[in-house]
Motif scaffolding. Structure first.
Motif, short mmCIF file in Angstrom:
data_model
loop_
_atom_site.label_atom_id
_atom_site.label_comp_id
_atom_site.label_asym_id
_atom_site.label_seq_id
_atom_site.Cartn_x
_atom_site.Cartn_y
_atom_site.Cartn_z
N TYR A 134 46.56 44.06 -7.02
CA TYR A 134 47.00 44.97 -8.09
C TYR A 134 46.72 44.36 -9.46
O TYR A 134 46.16 45.02 -10.34
CB TYR A 134 48.50 45.29 -7.96
CG TYR A 134 49.03 45.90 -9.23
CD1 TYR A 134 48.80 47.24 -9.52
CD2 TYR A 134 49.70 45.13 -10.17
CE1 TYR A 134 49.24 47.80 -10.71
CE2 TYR A 134 50.14 45.68 -11.37
CZ TYR A 134 49.90 47.01 -11.63
OH TYR A 134 50.31 47.56 -12.82
N LEU A 135 47.12 43.10 -9.67
CA LEU A 135 46.96 42.47 -10.98
C LEU A 135 45.49 42.35 -11.38
O LEU A 135 45.12 42.63 -12.52
CB LEU A 135 47.64 41.10 -11.00
CG LEU A 135 49.16 41.15 -10.98
CD1 LEU A 135 49.73 39.74 -10.81
CD2 LEU A 135 49.69 41.80 -12.25
N GLN A 153 49.94 42.13 -4.39
CA GLN A 153 50.31 41.97 -5.80
C GLN A 153 49.14 41.39 -6.60
O GLN A 153 48.86 41.84 -7.71
CB GLN A 153 51.54 41.07 -5.93
CG GLN A 153 52.81 41.72 -5.44
CD GLN A 153 53.99 40.77 -5.43
OE1 GLN A 153 53.86 39.59 -5.72
NE2 GLN A 153 55.16 41.29 -5.08
N TYR A 154 48.44 40.41 -6.04
CA TYR A 154 47.27 39.85 -6.72
C TYR A 154 46.15 40.88 -6.83
O TYR A 154 45.48 40.97 -7.86
CB TYR A 154 46.76 38.58 -6.03
CG TYR A 154 47.60 37.37 -6.34
CD1 TYR A 154 47.77 36.92 -7.65
CD2 TYR A 154 48.22 36.66 -5.32
CE1 TYR A 154 48.53 35.81 -7.94
CE2 TYR A 154 49.00 35.53 -5.60
CZ TYR A 154 49.14 35.12 -6.91
OH TYR A 154 49.91 34.02 -7.20
N VAL A 181 43.93 44.29 -14.59
CA VAL A 181 43.20 43.59 -15.65
C VAL A 181 41.78 44.15 -15.76
O VAL A 181 41.26 44.37 -16.86
CB VAL A 181 43.20 42.06 -15.41
CG1 VAL A 181 42.22 41.36 -16.34
CG2 VAL A 181 44.60 41.50 -15.59
#
Length: 174
Positions: free
Chosen positions: A53-54, A50-51, A58
Motif C-alpha cells: 500500500y505505502l 501495508q508495504y 507514494v
C-alpha cells in the motif's frame, strides 16, 4: 510568429489536453489511496500488504507530481520565451508519469488481489495489468507506426517538423 513557434505552440496545447485527462485520473487514484488507511478493514492488512500500500501510495503521489509538473513549469516560466524547453520537459514528465501510472495501477491491483485472494494471484494480475497497459499505451502506437498506419496521408502531420527542421526540441534556442 514563425512556423517553428506555431508548431511549438500547437505541441504545447496538445500536451496540455492530454495531461488534463491524466491529471484527473491520477488525482482520483491518489485520493482513493489516501482514504484507505481510514477504513476499518485497513487494520487487518499484514505487513507485506501495508508495504505494498505505502509503495503504491507514494507511486501515485509521484505520478501526480509528474503529470502536474508542466503546469508548474509553465507558471514559473510564463512569458519568458521558454516554450521549446517547456514542450520538451512536459513531454518527458508525461512519459515518465504514464509509466508510473501503469506501475501504480499494477500496485493497486496487487494489493486488492492479495487482500481478496492471495499474494500469488496479485502478482499474476498486476503483472498482466502492467504488461497490458504498456502494450496498449506504448506498443500499439509503435506497431501502428512500424506498419505505416501512423504515417500522415497528406502533407506533414499536425505538429510535424519540416524535413529541414527535424531534430530535438531541446536543440532549439528560445
Amino acid at each position: 510568429m514563425t512556423a517553428h513557434e506555431k508548431r511549438l505552440s500547437r505541441n504545447w496545447h496538445e500536451l496540455l489536453q492530454e495531461l488534463r485527462v491524466t491529471q484527473t485520473g491520477t488525482q482520483i487514484l491518489t485520493g482513493f489511496l489516501l482514504t484507505l488507511p481510514f477504513t476499518a478493514r485497513f487494520a487487518e492488512l499484514n505487513e507485506r500488504q501495508q508495504y505494498t500500500y505505502l509503495i503504491t501510495f507514494v507511486g501515485s503521489v509521484v505520478t501526480t507530481g509528474l503529470i502536474v509538473a508542466p503546469v508548474a513549469f509553465h507558471r514559473l516560466l510564463f512569458r519568458k520565451r521558454q516554450r521549446p524547453w517547456l514542450v520538451s520537459a512536459a513531454d518527458t514528465t508525461a512519459k515518465i508519469g504514464l509509466f508510473l501510472l501503469a506501475l501504480t495501477t499494477a500496485g493497486v491491483i496487487l494489493l486488492v488481489f492479495d487482500v481478496v485472494l492471495s499474494w500469488q494471484a496479485g502478482l499474476i494480475a498486476s503483472t498482466v495489468a502492467f504488461i497490458g497497459l504498456m502494450a496498449l499505451w506504448a506498443g500499439t502506437p509503435l506497431i501502428a507506426e512500424r506498419n505505416g498506419y501512423a504515417v500522415p496521408q497528406e502533407g506533414p502531420a499536425q505538429g510535424a517538423e519540416p524535413e529541414a527542421d527535424r531534430g530535438s526540441v531541446r536543440e532549439t534556442a528560445p
